[in-house]
Design an enzyme around this catalytic site. Structure first.
Site, short mmCIF file in Angstrom:
data_model
loop_
_atom_site.label_atom_id
_atom_site.label_comp_id
_atom_site.label_asym_id
_atom_site.label_seq_id
_atom_site.Cartn_x
_atom_site.Cartn_y
_atom_site.Cartn_z
N THR A 227 37.74 34.19 30.28
CA THR A 227 37.40 35.69 29.55
C THR A 227 38.67 36.22 29.23
O THR A 227 40.19 35.63 29.94
CB THR A 227 37.28 36.13 31.24
OG1 THR A 227 36.90 37.78 31.08
CG2 THR A 227 37.63 35.26 32.20
N ASP A 228 38.63 37.12 28.20
CA ASP A 228 40.11 38.69 28.64
C ASP A 228 40.64 38.98 30.15
O ASP A 228 41.55 39.54 29.83
CB ASP A 228 39.67 39.75 27.20
CG ASP A 228 38.16 40.65 27.80
OD1 ASP A 228 37.66 39.87 28.60
OD2 ASP A 228 38.04 41.62 26.78
N GLU A 229 39.86 38.82 30.55
CA GLU A 229 40.11 39.76 31.71
C GLU A 229 41.56 39.21 33.09
O GLU A 229 41.84 39.77 33.69
CB GLU A 229 38.40 39.85 32.93
CG GLU A 229 37.69 40.69 32.30
CD GLU A 229 36.25 40.63 33.58
OE1 GLU A 229 37.26 41.00 34.71
OE2 GLU A 229 35.30 40.63 32.89
N TYR B 253 37.28 38.03 40.24
CA TYR B 253 37.34 37.14 39.60
C TYR B 253 38.08 37.05 38.62
O TYR B 253 38.28 35.66 38.17
CB TYR B 253 36.04 38.70 39.24
CG TYR B 253 35.96 37.79 37.70
CD1 TYR B 253 35.23 36.19 37.61
CD2 TYR B 253 36.12 38.15 36.59
CE1 TYR B 253 34.53 36.22 36.22
CE2 TYR B 253 35.39 37.32 34.96
CZ TYR B 253 34.53 36.64 35.43
OH TYR B 253 34.05 36.78 33.54
N LYS C 262 38.95 33.28 37.67
CA LYS C 262 39.24 32.65 36.41
C LYS C 262 40.87 32.05 35.97
O LYS C 262 40.73 31.03 34.87
CB LYS C 262 38.77 33.86 35.32
CG LYS C 262 37.07 33.90 35.78
CD LYS C 262 36.32 32.59 35.19
CE LYS C 262 36.27 32.18 34.15
NZ LYS C 262 35.41 31.60 34.15
P1 NAD Z 1 26.33 34.06 34.94
O1 NAD Z 1 26.34 34.37 35.86
O2 NAD Z 1 25.05 35.14 33.96
O3 NAD Z 1 26.10 32.22 34.81
C1 NAD Z 1 26.36 31.58 35.83
C2 NAD Z 1 25.76 30.31 35.54
O4 NAD Z 1 26.17 28.82 36.82
C3 NAD Z 1 24.14 30.87 36.62
O5 NAD Z 1 23.20 29.71 35.50
C4 NAD Z 1 24.54 29.95 37.68
O6 NAD Z 1 23.66 29.86 38.69
C5 NAD Z 1 25.46 29.14 37.31
N1 NAD Z 1 26.59 28.07 39.31
C6 NAD Z 1 27.56 29.15 38.97
N2 NAD Z 1 27.97 28.85 40.53
C7 NAD Z 1 28.23 27.20 39.70
C8 NAD Z 1 28.29 26.25 40.78
N3 NAD Z 1 28.88 26.05 41.65
N4 NAD Z 1 27.58 25.05 39.77
C9 NAD Z 1 27.05 25.06 39.08
N5 NAD Z 1 26.21 26.03 38.57
C10 NAD Z 1 26.64 28.04 39.48
O7 NAD Z 1 27.88 34.18 33.74
P2 NAD Z 1 27.55 34.27 32.50
O8 NAD Z 1 27.83 35.38 32.21
O9 NAD Z 1 26.95 33.24 31.54
O10 NAD Z 1 29.24 33.71 32.02
C11 NAD Z 1 29.87 32.44 31.73
C12 NAD Z 1 31.19 32.00 31.77
O11 NAD Z 1 31.33 32.71 30.57
C13 NAD Z 1 31.55 32.82 33.05
O12 NAD Z 1 32.71 30.96 33.29
C14 NAD Z 1 32.64 33.78 32.71
O13 NAD Z 1 33.30 34.05 33.56
C15 NAD Z 1 32.78 33.60 31.28
N6 NAD Z 1 32.54 34.60 30.61
C16 NAD Z 1 31.40 35.98 30.62
C17 NAD Z 1 31.72 36.62 29.92
C18 NAD Z 1 30.89 37.66 29.83
O14 NAD Z 1 30.78 38.80 29.15
N7 NAD Z 1 29.26 37.48 30.68
C19 NAD Z 1 33.08 37.54 29.74
C20 NAD Z 1 34.14 36.49 28.97
C21 NAD Z 1 33.42 34.98 29.79
P1 TYD Z 2 31.22 44.47 33.55
O1 TYD Z 2 29.62 44.75 33.12
O2 TYD Z 2 30.95 44.46 34.96
O3 TYD Z 2 31.65 44.29 33.24
P2 TYD Z 2 33.42 43.73 33.63
O4 TYD Z 2 33.65 44.47 34.57
O5 TYD Z 2 33.41 42.17 33.40
O6 TYD Z 2 34.12 44.47 32.84
O7 TYD Z 2 30.61 46.08 32.87
C1 TYD Z 2 31.82 46.43 32.57
C2 TYD Z 2 32.42 48.53 32.65
O8 TYD Z 2 31.15 48.82 32.38
C3 TYD Z 2 33.76 48.40 33.36
O9 TYD Z 2 34.35 49.55 32.90
C4 TYD Z 2 32.60 47.98 34.84
C5 TYD Z 2 31.78 49.62 34.25
N1 TYD Z 2 30.34 49.50 34.65
C6 TYD Z 2 29.53 50.90 35.20
O10 TYD Z 2 30.06 51.70 34.51
N2 TYD Z 2 28.81 51.02 36.00
C7 TYD Z 2 28.30 50.21 36.32
O11 TYD Z 2 26.90 50.06 37.17
C8 TYD Z 2 28.69 48.95 36.20
C9 TYD Z 2 27.91 47.72 36.53
C10 TYD Z 2 29.69 48.89 35.33
#
Ligand code: NAD
Ligand code: TYD
Length: 339
Positions: A127-129, A152, A156
């Protein structure tokens, strides 16, 4: 191509499976997922019917070495794509431990099993985070130093360093993707966009943290899935690739766009206490992925958000299926502390 995809019942993993199986007739995929609160079997239900010969679900933990070894060997897996993670910043603030267990220790088990199995390719989704927070100018590149601010992002970043060490020490064929904030179908309604769609639809207050001026670069999930696919097929081993959506927006703009699209009034907006350690701004320089992989995001925000809202409106059964008692309990506790 015989793949082990982890976390395929989560948001991005499920979209990736639909995309990959739909576009590669030769792809065989095992989806390993623990089905935490964020994993929803409904998101991949259609795959079992559509691709019975090419899709297998395995319920379990990426940290279970015997299970992972058995899957890699039993299905003669050639490549791994690791989406599995605890993914929500707010939950990591409430309880960091599962983030270390899955994101750090689980990833290490997966790397080690894949190394012993002599995997051909391992794509780790980051992730960019991991880069921390930006001021008003500039963007993260792959050489920006890691400076995570939440439990988090720290977990990562730790996994990214393990990937680097496996490449340097063992010449292990790992590639890391770092992507900005995704949105689209199947996203769990604890993240900003689906949460606001759900709350606006129910005429409930929309909680905006702090002053609402925190900036995220939004990428439509299908664009990220294409980026992962390009990394898998064209990326160079040992490299990190950034992905972004070229859609930088302050949170309050995102919230207002959703309200307008749903025909709801801005009086639903509630400014609440800020998230501790809240990163102010993320922005991505993804020119390396453009140059080496031919990656370009195809969805601008107005198109992506329209498709997303339409999907949630058409899939209210999905939205209801994820709102368990535990979900409602976490959300009400978290927001009670903030208002
Ligand atoms: P999500 O929380 O929607 O899904 C995570 C999945 O992983 C779930 O299905 C969960 O059951 C499974 N899981 C959790 N722990 C596990 C374990 N120990 N063994 C097997 N399965 C397990 O997450 P997401 O938003 O789909 O993110 C997927 C990946 O992308 C993550 O690695 C996250 O860090 C990365 N990512 C997400 C975003 C975003 O905006 N959502 C952005 C950049 C990177
Ligand atoms: P989020 O979707 O949790 O992603 P991330 O923290 O990984 O970027 O949040 C996106 C942005 O929205 C972040 O700046 C936090 C803000 N946010 C709110 O203002 N209210 C909310 O209820 C949530 C969940 C997030």
């Amino acid at each position: 191509m015989r793949l082990l995809v982890t976390g395929g019942c989560g948001f991005i993993g499920a979209n990736f499976l639909h995309h990959l199986l739909g576009t590669h007739d030769n792809a065989f995929v095992v989806n390993l997922d623990k089905l935490t609160y964020a994993g929803n079997p409904l998101s991949v239900k259609a795959l079992e019917d559509r691709y019975p010969e090419r899709y297998v679900f395995a319920h379990g933990d990426i940290g279970d070495q015997d299970l992972v070894m058995g899957l890699l060997e039993g299905h003669q897996i050639e490549a791994v794509v690791n989406f599995a993670a605890e993914s929500h910043v707010d939950r990591s603030i409430s309880d960091p431990a599962p983030f270390v267990t899955t994101n750090v220790m689980g990833t290490q088990v997966l790397l080690e099993c894949a190394r012993q199995h002599k995997i051909e390719r391992f794509v780790h989704i980051s992730t960019d985070e991991v880069y921390g927070s930006l001021g008003p100018e500039g963007a993260f590149s792959e050489t920006t130093p890691l400076a995570p601010n939440s439990p988090y992002s720290a977990s990562k970043a730790s996994a990214d360093l393990l990937c680097r060490a496996y490449f340097k020490t063992y010449n292990f064929p790992v590639l890391v993707t770092r992507c900005s904030n995704n949105y689209g179908p199947y996203q769990f309604p604890e993240k900003l966009i689906p949460l606001m769609i759900q709350k606006a639809g129910a005429n409930e207050p929309l909680p905006v943290y702090g002053d609402g001026q925190h900036v995220r670069d939004w990428i439509y999930v299908l664009d990220h899935c294409r980026g992962v696919e390009l990394t898998l097929t064209k990326g160079k081993e040992g490299k990190v690739y950034n992905f972004g959506g070229a859609s930088e927006l302050p949170n309050i703009e995102v919230v207002k766009t959703i309200l307008t699209a749903l025909g709801k009034d801005e009086s639903l907006i509630r400014y609440v206490k800020d998230r501790p350690g809240h990163d102010r701004r993320y922005a991505m320089d993804y020119s390396l992925a453009e140059k080496e992989l031919g990656f370009v995001p195809e969805f601008d925000f107005s198109r992506g958000i329209a498709e997303t809202i339409a999907w949630y409106e058409a899939n209210q059964d999905w939205m209801e299926s994820v709102q368990s008692g535990a979900y409602r309990e976490f959300m009400s506790r978290w927001y009670k502390e903030r208002v």
